[in-house]
Design an enzyme around this catalytic site. Structure first.
Site, PDB file in Angstrom:
ATOM      1  N   HIS A   1      -7.946  -0.876   5.974  1.00 35.79           N
ATOM      2  CA  HIS A   1      -8.260  -2.052   6.742  1.00 35.79           C
ATOM      3  C   HIS A   1      -8.743  -3.187   5.641  1.00 35.79           C
ATOM      4  CE1 HIS A   1      -9.105  -5.030  10.039  1.00 35.79           C
ATOM      5  NE2 HIS A   1     -10.579  -4.943   9.440  1.00 35.79           N
TER       6      HIS A   1
ATOM      7  N   GLU B   1      -7.403  -2.371  -2.279  1.00 36.38           N
ATOM      8  CA  GLU B   1      -6.591  -1.636  -1.419  1.00 36.38           C
ATOM      9  C   GLU B   1      -6.002  -0.489  -1.911  1.00 36.38           C
ATOM     10  OE1 GLU B   1      -4.849  -3.292   2.034  1.00 36.38           O
ATOM     11  OE2 GLU B   1      -6.152  -5.146   1.886  1.00 36.38           O
TER      12      GLU B   1
ATOM     13  N   MET C   1       1.176  -2.305  12.436  1.00 41.99           N
ATOM     14  CA  MET C   1       0.541  -3.460  13.060  1.00 41.99           C
ATOM     15  C   MET C   1       0.710  -3.203  14.546  1.00 41.99           C
ATOM     16  SD  MET C   1      -0.910  -4.954  10.592  1.00 41.99           S
ATOM     17  CE  MET C   1      -1.882  -6.322  11.211  1.00 41.99           C
ATOM     18  N   ARG C   2       0.761  -1.858  15.096  1.00 36.56           N
ATOM     19  CA  ARG C   2       0.778  -1.647  16.219  1.00 36.56           C
ATOM     20  C   ARG C   2      -0.414  -0.642  16.686  1.00 36.56           C
ATOM     21  NH1 ARG C   2       3.934  -3.892  19.376  1.00 36.56           N
ATOM     22  NH2 ARG C   2       3.795  -2.161  20.808  1.00 36.56           N
TER      23      ARG C   2
ATOM     24  N   ASN D   1      -6.284   5.375   8.019  1.00 39.92           N
ATOM     25  CA  ASN D   1      -5.837   3.683   8.048  1.00 39.92           C
ATOM     26  C   ASN D   1      -6.598   2.989   6.829  1.00 39.92           C
ATOM     27  OD1 ASN D   1      -4.635   1.382   9.041  1.00 39.92           O
ATOM     28  ND2 ASN D   1      -6.544   1.012  10.108  1.00 39.92           N
TER      29      ASN D   1
ATOM     30  N   ASP E   1      -9.909  -0.101  14.267  1.00 38.02           N
ATOM     31  CA  ASP E   1     -10.723  -0.228  13.127  1.00 38.02           C
ATOM     32  C   ASP E   1     -12.080   0.334  13.146  1.00 38.02           C
ATOM     33  OD1 ASP E   1      -8.530  -1.651  12.212  1.00 38.02           O
ATOM     34  OD2 ASP E   1      -9.196  -3.667  12.896  1.00 38.02           O
TER      35      ASP E   1
ATOM     36  N   ASN F   1       0.796  -1.106  -0.038  1.00 42.42           N
ATOM     37  CA  ASN F   1       0.063  -0.004  -0.173  1.00 42.42           C
ATOM     38  C   ASN F   1       0.870   1.354  -0.194  1.00 42.42           C
ATOM     39  OD1 ASN F   1      -2.889  -0.440   0.038  1.00 42.42           O
ATOM     40  ND2 ASN F   1      -2.182  -2.063   1.420  1.00 42.42           N
TER      41      ASN F   1
ATOM     42  N   LEU G   1      -2.055   2.177  18.749  1.00 48.87           N
ATOM     43  CA  LEU G   1      -2.003   3.535  19.024  1.00 48.87           C
ATOM     44  C   LEU G   1      -2.715   4.126  20.211  1.00 48.87           C
ATOM     45  CD1 LEU G   1      -1.256   5.146  15.421  1.00 48.87           C
ATOM     46  CD2 LEU G   1       0.558   4.792  17.076  1.00 48.87           C
TER      47      LEU G   1
ATOM     48  N   ARG H   1       4.001   2.178  25.580  1.00 42.99           N
ATOM     49  CA  ARG H   1       3.677   2.750  24.434  1.00 42.99           C
ATOM     50  C   ARG H   1       3.809   4.233  24.003  1.00 42.99           C
ATOM     51  NH1 ARG H   1       0.655  -0.850  21.336  1.00 42.99           N
ATOM     52  NH2 ARG H   1       0.053  -2.772  22.521  1.00 42.99           N
TER      53      ARG H   1
HETATM   54  C1  GAR Z   1      -2.845  -4.868   4.197  1.00 41.10           C
HETATM   55  O1  GAR Z   1      -3.788  -5.780   3.558  1.00 41.10           O
HETATM   56  C2  GAR Z   1      -3.617  -3.916   5.051  1.00 41.10           C
HETATM   57  O2  GAR Z   1      -4.972  -3.563   4.823  1.00 41.10           O
HETATM   58  C3  GAR Z   1      -3.436  -4.581   6.182  1.00 41.10           C
HETATM   59  O3  GAR Z   1      -2.279  -5.204   6.425  1.00 41.10           O
HETATM   60  C4  GAR Z   1      -1.843  -5.387   4.997  1.00 41.10           C
HETATM   61  C5  GAR Z   1      -0.321  -4.784   4.581  1.00 41.10           C
HETATM   62  O4  GAR Z   1       0.149  -5.116   3.405  1.00 41.10           O
HETATM   63  N1  GAR Z   1      -3.626  -3.917   7.405  1.00 41.10           N
HETATM   64  C6  GAR Z   1      -4.267  -4.184   8.497  1.00 41.10           C
HETATM   65  O5  GAR Z   1      -4.431  -5.658   8.927  1.00 41.10           O
HETATM   66  C7  GAR Z   1      -4.200  -3.141   9.704  1.00 41.10           C
HETATM   67  N2  GAR Z   1      -5.146  -3.771  10.640  1.00 41.10           N
HETATM   68  P1  GAR Z   1       1.110  -4.069   2.695  1.00 41.10           P
HETATM   69  O6  GAR Z   1       2.224  -4.078   3.823  1.00 41.10           O
HETATM   70  O7  GAR Z   1       1.501  -4.687   1.592  1.00 41.10           O
HETATM   71  O8  GAR Z   1       0.292  -2.640   2.545  1.00 41.10           O
END
Ligand code: GAR
Length: 199
Positions: free
Chosen positions: A111, A176, A92-93, A109, A147, A15, A95, A67
Protein backbone atom coordinates in the site's frame (compact mmCIF):
# COMPACT_ATOMS: atom_id res chain seq x y z
CA UNK A 1 11.89 -25.57 -1.67
CA UNK A 2 11.12 -22.15 -3.06
CA UNK A 3 7.55 -21.07 -2.34
CA UNK A 4 5.37 -21.00 -5.42
CA UNK A 5 4.12 -17.43 -5.52
CA UNK A 6 1.44 -15.69 -7.58
CA UNK A 7 1.32 -11.95 -8.11
CA UNK A 8 -2.06 -10.31 -8.65
CA UNK A 9 -2.04 -7.06 -10.61
CA UNK A 10 -4.45 -4.63 -12.24
CA UNK A 11 -2.15 -2.26 -14.09
CA UNK A 12 1.43 -1.31 -14.78
CA UNK A 13 3.06 -3.95 -12.63
CA UNK A 14 6.24 -2.20 -11.54
CA UNK A 15 6.10 -3.88 -8.12
CA UNK A 16 5.49 -7.16 -9.93
CA UNK A 17 8.64 -6.58 -12.00
CA UNK A 18 10.60 -5.82 -8.85
CA UNK A 19 9.50 -9.14 -7.34
CA UNK A 20 10.29 -11.02 -10.56
CA UNK A 21 13.77 -9.46 -10.57
CA UNK A 22 14.36 -10.23 -6.90
CA UNK A 23 13.30 -13.85 -7.42
CA UNK A 24 16.07 -14.29 -10.00
CA UNK A 25 18.61 -14.47 -7.17
CA UNK A 26 19.49 -18.12 -6.61
CA UNK A 27 18.98 -17.83 -2.85
CA UNK A 28 15.60 -16.09 -3.09
CA UNK A 29 13.04 -18.23 -1.22
CA UNK A 30 10.08 -17.51 -3.53
CA UNK A 31 9.56 -18.41 -7.15
CA UNK A 32 7.16 -16.25 -9.20
CA UNK A 33 5.11 -19.02 -10.76
CA UNK A 34 2.13 -17.02 -12.00
CA UNK A 35 0.87 -13.49 -12.62
CA UNK A 36 -2.89 -12.94 -12.68
CA UNK A 37 -4.73 -9.78 -13.65
CA UNK A 38 -8.41 -8.89 -13.33
CA UNK A 39 -7.78 -6.48 -16.21
CA UNK A 40 -6.96 -8.26 -19.49
CA UNK A 41 -5.34 -5.04 -20.78
CA UNK A 42 -3.00 -4.57 -17.82
CA UNK A 43 0.43 -3.58 -19.18
CA UNK A 44 1.98 -5.71 -16.46
CA UNK A 45 0.75 -8.90 -18.16
CA UNK A 46 2.96 -8.25 -21.18
CA UNK A 47 5.88 -7.40 -18.91
CA UNK A 48 5.42 -10.69 -17.06
CA UNK A 49 5.25 -12.70 -20.27
CA UNK A 50 8.45 -11.01 -21.52
CA UNK A 51 10.07 -12.19 -18.30
CA UNK A 52 8.96 -15.75 -19.07
CA UNK A 53 6.28 -15.93 -16.38
CA UNK A 54 2.97 -17.73 -16.92
CA UNK A 55 0.11 -15.25 -16.94
CA UNK A 56 -3.67 -15.40 -16.70
CA UNK A 57 -6.37 -12.77 -17.06
CA UNK A 58 -9.70 -13.13 -15.30
CA UNK A 59 -11.81 -10.19 -16.39
CA UNK A 60 -13.92 -9.24 -13.37
CA UNK A 61 -16.52 -7.38 -15.44
CA UNK A 62 -18.60 -10.34 -16.67
CA UNK A 63 -19.03 -11.35 -13.02
CA UNK A 64 -20.75 -8.06 -12.20
CA UNK A 65 -21.52 -7.97 -8.48
CA UNK A 66 -20.73 -11.68 -8.14
CA UNK A 67 -17.43 -11.28 -6.30
CA UNK A 68 -17.55 -14.89 -5.12
CA UNK A 69 -17.84 -16.09 -8.75
CA UNK A 70 -14.76 -14.09 -9.72
CA UNK A 71 -12.88 -15.47 -6.73
CA UNK A 72 -13.86 -19.07 -7.53
CA UNK A 73 -12.26 -18.61 -10.95
CA UNK A 74 -9.21 -17.02 -9.32
CA UNK A 75 -8.89 -19.78 -6.72
CA UNK A 76 -9.01 -22.51 -9.36
CA UNK A 77 -6.17 -20.90 -11.31
CA UNK A 78 -4.13 -20.55 -8.12
CA UNK A 79 -4.84 -24.20 -7.28
CA UNK A 80 -3.99 -25.36 -10.80
CA UNK A 81 -0.55 -23.79 -10.42
CA UNK A 82 0.10 -25.08 -6.91
CA UNK A 83 0.36 -21.56 -5.51
CA UNK A 84 1.46 -21.23 -1.88
CA UNK A 85 1.80 -17.45 -1.48
CA UNK A 86 -0.08 -14.56 -3.08
CA UNK A 87 1.26 -11.01 -3.50
CA UNK A 88 -1.18 -8.23 -4.32
CA UNK A 89 0.72 -5.63 -6.34
CA UNK A 90 -1.53 -2.82 -7.45
CA UNK A 91 -4.48 -5.22 -7.50
CA UNK A 92 -7.43 -2.87 -7.33
CA UNK A 93 -10.24 -5.27 -6.41
CA UNK A 94 -11.61 -5.81 -2.94
CA UNK A 95 -11.56 -9.48 -1.93
CA UNK A 96 -14.30 -11.13 0.14
CA UNK A 97 -13.71 -12.17 3.73
CA UNK A 98 -14.10 -15.81 2.63
CA UNK A 99 -11.32 -15.58 0.06
CA UNK A 100 -9.07 -13.66 2.44
CA UNK A 101 -9.66 -16.29 5.14
CA UNK A 102 -8.53 -19.02 2.76
CA UNK A 103 -5.24 -17.20 2.26
CA UNK A 104 -4.82 -16.02 5.85
CA UNK A 105 -1.12 -15.57 6.54
CA UNK A 106 -0.24 -16.45 2.95
CA UNK A 107 -1.38 -13.29 1.13
CA UNK A 108 0.40 -9.94 1.35
CA UNK A 109 -0.28 -6.49 -0.10
CA UNK A 110 1.65 -3.30 -0.76
CA UNK A 111 0.00 0.00 0.00
CA UNK A 112 1.45 3.40 -0.96
CA UNK A 113 1.27 5.03 2.48
CA UNK A 114 2.57 4.59 6.00
CA UNK A 115 -0.36 2.58 7.35
CA UNK A 116 -2.45 3.06 9.36
CA UNK A 117 -2.34 6.54 7.80
CA UNK A 118 -4.04 7.08 4.43
CA UNK A 119 -5.85 3.85 3.73
CA UNK A 120 -7.67 3.75 0.40
CA UNK A 121 -7.01 5.65 -2.80
CA UNK A 122 -5.17 8.88 -3.78
CA UNK A 123 -2.77 8.49 -0.90
CA UNK A 124 -0.10 10.82 -2.29
CA UNK A 125 -2.50 13.73 -2.89
CA UNK A 126 -4.03 13.18 0.55
CA UNK A 127 -0.63 13.12 2.27
CA UNK A 128 0.30 16.42 0.63
CA UNK A 129 -3.09 17.97 1.46
CA UNK A 130 -2.74 16.88 5.09
CA UNK A 131 0.65 18.59 5.33
CA UNK A 132 2.44 15.33 6.12
CA UNK A 133 6.21 15.74 6.33
CA UNK A 134 6.80 12.02 5.90
CA UNK A 135 5.04 9.54 3.66
CA UNK A 136 5.93 6.09 2.38
CA UNK A 137 4.79 2.56 1.76
CA UNK A 138 3.74 -0.51 3.73
CA UNK A 139 3.69 -4.24 3.06
CA UNK A 140 1.20 -6.09 5.24
CA UNK A 141 -0.64 -9.38 5.56
CA UNK A 142 -4.11 -9.14 4.03
CA UNK A 143 -7.10 -9.27 6.37
CA UNK A 144 -10.75 -8.71 5.44
CA UNK A 145 -10.63 -5.02 6.38
CA UNK A 146 -9.05 -3.00 3.55
CA UNK A 147 -5.45 -1.81 4.00
CA UNK A 148 -5.21 -3.31 7.47
CA UNK A 149 -3.49 -6.38 8.85
CA UNK A 150 -0.13 -7.10 10.45
CA UNK A 151 2.66 -4.96 9.04
CA UNK A 152 5.68 -6.74 7.58
CA UNK A 153 7.73 -3.80 6.28
CA UNK A 154 7.54 -0.05 5.91
CA UNK A 155 9.73 2.61 4.37
CA UNK A 156 9.44 6.36 4.72
CA UNK A 157 10.29 9.17 2.31
CA UNK A 158 10.20 12.93 2.91
CA UNK A 159 7.38 15.07 1.53
CA UNK A 160 9.02 18.13 -0.03
CA UNK A 161 7.55 21.63 -0.09
CA UNK A 162 6.99 21.70 -3.84
CA UNK A 163 5.76 18.11 -4.18
CA UNK A 164 2.99 17.16 -6.56
CA UNK A 165 1.25 13.79 -6.14
CA UNK A 166 3.21 12.56 -9.18
CA UNK A 167 6.60 13.64 -7.78
CA UNK A 168 5.81 12.12 -4.41
CA UNK A 169 4.57 8.90 -6.04
CA UNK A 170 7.84 8.64 -7.97
CA UNK A 171 9.78 8.88 -4.69
CA UNK A 172 7.54 6.33 -2.95
CA UNK A 173 7.56 3.72 -5.73
CA UNK A 174 11.34 3.38 -5.43
CA UNK A 175 11.02 2.27 -1.81
CA UNK A 176 7.96 0.13 -2.60
CA UNK A 177 10.08 -2.03 -4.87
CA UNK A 178 12.72 -2.50 -2.17
CA UNK A 179 10.43 -3.31 0.75
CA UNK A 180 8.20 -5.61 -1.27
CA UNK A 181 11.11 -7.80 -2.30
CA UNK A 182 12.40 -7.84 1.29
CA UNK A 183 8.95 -8.59 2.73
CA UNK A 184 8.27 -11.46 0.35
CA UNK A 185 11.65 -12.90 1.26
CA UNK A 186 10.83 -12.72 4.97
CA UNK A 187 7.40 -14.32 4.51
CA UNK A 188 8.67 -17.06 2.20
CA UNK A 189 11.42 -17.91 4.69
CA UNK A 190 8.82 -18.12 7.46
CA UNK A 191 10.59 -15.36 9.39
CA UNK A 192 7.42 -13.31 9.34
CA UNK A 193 4.20 -15.13 9.91
CA UNK A 194 0.77 -14.70 11.42
CA UNK A 195 0.41 -16.87 14.49
CA UNK A 196 -3.02 -15.83 15.63
CA UNK A 197 -6.03 -14.08 14.23
CA UNK A 198 -5.44 -10.34 14.34
CA UNK A 199 -8.02 -8.45 16.45
C1 GAR B 1 1.56 0.94 -6.27
O1 GAR B 1 1.91 2.24 -5.85
C2 GAR B 1 0.85 0.20 -5.16
O2 GAR B 1 1.36 0.48 -3.90
C3 GAR B 1 -0.55 0.73 -5.31
O3 GAR B 1 -0.76 0.77 -6.69
C4 GAR B 1 0.48 1.02 -7.35
C5 GAR B 1 0.67 -0.04 -8.39
O4 GAR B 1 1.81 0.21 -9.15
N1 GAR B 1 -1.50 -0.11 -4.66
C6 GAR B 1 -2.63 0.33 -4.14
O5 GAR B 1 -2.98 1.50 -4.18
C7 GAR B 1 -3.49 -0.73 -3.49
N2 GAR B 1 -4.61 -0.14 -2.86
P1 GAR B 1 2.51 -0.94 -9.97
O6 GAR B 1 1.40 -1.59 -10.80
O7 GAR B 1 3.49 -0.24 -10.83
O8 GAR B 1 3.13 -1.88 -8.98
Amino acid sequence: MRKRTAILISGRGSNMSALIDAAKAPDYPAEIALVVSNNPDAPGLARAREAGITTAAIDHRPFGKDRAGFETALQSILDAHGIELVCLAGFMRLLTAEFVAKWQGRMINIHPALLPAFKGLDTHARAIAAGAKTHGATVHFVVPEMDSGPIIAQAAVPVLADDTPERLAARVIVVEHKIYAAALRAVAEGRNRVEEEPD
